[in-house]
Design a protein around this motif. Sequence first.
Motif, PDB file in Angstrom:
ATOM      1  N   GLU A  72     -31.595 -87.012  62.772  1.00 32.56           N
ATOM      2  CA  GLU A  72     -30.306 -86.359  62.552  1.00 32.56           C
ATOM      3  C   GLU A  72     -30.382 -84.893  62.992  1.00 32.56           C
ATOM      4  OE1 GLU A  72     -27.434 -87.514  61.430  1.00 32.56           O
ATOM      5  OE2 GLU A  72     -28.130 -89.561  61.108  1.00 32.56           O
TER       6      GLU A  72
ATOM      7  N   THR B 175     -14.307 -83.518  66.272  1.00 30.61           N
ATOM      8  CA  THR B 175     -14.121 -82.805  65.010  1.00 30.61           C
ATOM      9  C   THR B 175     -15.404 -82.816  64.183  1.00 30.61           C
ATOM     10  OG1 THR B 175     -11.767 -83.420  64.986  1.00 30.61           O
ATOM     11  CG2 THR B 175     -12.731 -82.679  62.906  1.00 30.61           C
ATOM     12  N   GLU B 176     -16.078 -83.960  64.171  1.00 32.26           N
ATOM     13  CA  GLU B 176     -17.337 -84.069  63.432  1.00 32.26           C
ATOM     14  C   GLU B 176     -18.380 -83.108  63.996  1.00 32.26           C
ATOM     15  OE1 GLU B 176     -20.812 -87.405  62.453  1.00 32.26           O
ATOM     16  OE2 GLU B 176     -18.957 -87.996  63.468  1.00 32.26           O
TER      17      GLU B 176
ATOM     18  N   LYS C 169     -28.165 -87.647  54.761  1.00 37.95           N
ATOM     19  CA  LYS C 169     -28.717 -87.770  56.110  1.00 37.95           C
ATOM     20  C   LYS C 169     -30.012 -88.565  56.135  1.00 37.95           C
ATOM     21  CE  LYS C 169     -27.052 -83.399  58.117  1.00 37.95           C
ATOM     22  NZ  LYS C 169     -27.496 -82.078  58.648  1.00 37.95           N
TER      23      LYS C 169
ATOM     24  N   GLY D  93     -12.139 -87.750  66.626  1.00 36.19           N
ATOM     25  CA  GLY D  93     -12.969 -87.767  65.434  1.00 36.19           C
ATOM     26  C   GLY D  93     -14.382 -87.298  65.716  1.00 36.19           C
ATOM     27  N   ARG D  94     -14.939 -87.727  66.852  1.00 35.34           N
ATOM     28  CA  ARG D  94     -16.291 -87.299  67.211  1.00 35.34           C
ATOM     29  C   ARG D  94     -16.333 -85.804  67.497  1.00 35.34           C
ATOM     30  NH1 ARG D  94     -18.920 -91.214  71.611  1.00 35.34           N
ATOM     31  NH2 ARG D  94     -20.658 -89.804  71.135  1.00 35.34           N
TER      32      ARG D  94
ATOM     33  N   THR E 254     -18.137 -83.331  52.386  1.00 38.67           N
ATOM     34  CA  THR E 254     -17.720 -84.508  53.147  1.00 38.67           C
ATOM     35  C   THR E 254     -18.965 -85.235  53.629  1.00 38.67           C
ATOM     36  OG1 THR E 254     -15.725 -83.371  53.913  1.00 38.67           O
ATOM     37  CG2 THR E 254     -16.375 -85.343  55.104  1.00 38.67           C
TER      38      THR E 254
ATOM     39  N   SER F 223     -20.891 -89.422  53.891  1.00 40.10           N
ATOM     40  CA  SER F 223     -20.539 -90.832  53.964  1.00 40.10           C
ATOM     41  C   SER F 223     -20.912 -91.599  52.700  1.00 40.10           C
ATOM     42  CB  SER F 223     -21.232 -91.477  55.172  1.00 40.10           C
ATOM     43  OG  SER F 223     -22.641 -91.333  55.072  1.00 40.10           O
TER      44      SER F 223
ATOM     45  N   SER G   5     -26.155 -83.210  51.101  1.00 41.38           N
ATOM     46  CA  SER G   5     -26.120 -83.479  52.545  1.00 41.38           C
ATOM     47  C   SER G   5     -27.470 -84.000  53.022  1.00 41.38           C
ATOM     48  CB  SER G   5     -25.747 -82.209  53.315  1.00 41.38           C
ATOM     49  OG  SER G   5     -24.426 -81.809  53.023  1.00 41.38           O
TER      50      SER G   5
ATOM     51  N   HIS H 272     -17.514 -79.510  63.003  1.00 41.89           N
ATOM     52  CA  HIS H 272     -17.853 -79.227  61.606  1.00 41.89           C
ATOM     53  C   HIS H 272     -19.362 -79.092  61.426  1.00 41.89           C
ATOM     54  CE1 HIS H 272     -14.035 -79.237  59.579  1.00 41.89           C
ATOM     55  NE2 HIS H 272     -13.684 -80.402  60.110  1.00 41.89           N
ATOM     56  N   ARG H 273     -20.128 -79.848  62.204  1.00 43.78           N
ATOM     57  CA  ARG H 273     -21.584 -79.734  62.123  1.00 43.78           C
ATOM     58  C   ARG H 273     -22.038 -78.349  62.593  1.00 43.78           C
ATOM     59  NH1 ARG H 273     -22.740 -84.338  64.318  1.00 43.78           N
ATOM     60  NH2 ARG H 273     -23.198 -83.645  66.415  1.00 43.78           N
TER      61      ARG H 273
END
Length: 279
Positions: free
Chosen positions: A238, A110-111, A190, A107-108, A155, A157, A186, A114-115
């Motif tokens: 971020e 993939t995140e 953030k 998951g990390r 996507t 949170s 986004s 995507h970033r």
Amino acid sequence: MKTPTAVHCRADPCSVQRIGSGEGGPVEAGSAGPRHEDAVRAAEALAQSNLRLEESNQSLSDLLGLVGHDLRNPLTVSLGFLSMTELELDDLEQTGVDVSGARAMLGRATEAAHRVESMLASVLEMSRIDYATLRGRGELLDVAETVRRAVTDLTISSAVEIGDLDGLRAVADASHLRQVLGNLLSNADKYGAAPITITGTTVGSTTRVVVADAGAGVPPDFLPRLFERFSRAERESEPGTGLGLHLARRLCRIMGGDLGYLPPEGDQGPRFVVSLAAG
């Protein structure tokens, strides 16, 4: 009274001659020659500096475009393998194997991928704007539908609350507007705080779409640089490129509109306002 001046331009640099002097007697031609030559040299030096600056900016744009294109293909392949690995973990989990640790690491990864994908998209879009190859297709849009698609494609949170946008219309490019809204949402996710809301209204010939959150807003000392390219507030932890708001405003202006910011006031949080022609 100012003394009249005659300017004689020949093949050689211009010479200046006073016709008369307030203190009696004419002033000889060419008396301003050294000063004029200094001005000519300064103008030539400035022209050379501007030319070097343009060449430097062009080189930077070329590099950004090249890097963006060369990295996008392997990144797409990497995301594909990460997705396949996710399916493999699903199969292993069904056999009773504990894959929670592997799934967390995946998951990390993939995140992060995507970033990077998002950053590359911003760089490529910025490069297209610099080359003046990006165009906006103005059409009458259903704002409510465009906003719903922008939220669905994103996507993040935080949940997004959409106000009553039924009947709201704007002349814009649907793809550009979705990207603008995606960047603003986004950004709110953030650096802001829930709830994140999208509202809209028409005032005269202008449709305004407002993205708001309940955060502290932009630091006052950063406001003058808020929409500059690559600018980031010092307190931001971020990861990011500093291109999101700059790109969003450029896209709004390509569509014939604009993007502005309103700081928190009373019971209202910070707001970004997209202004477009109502059609």
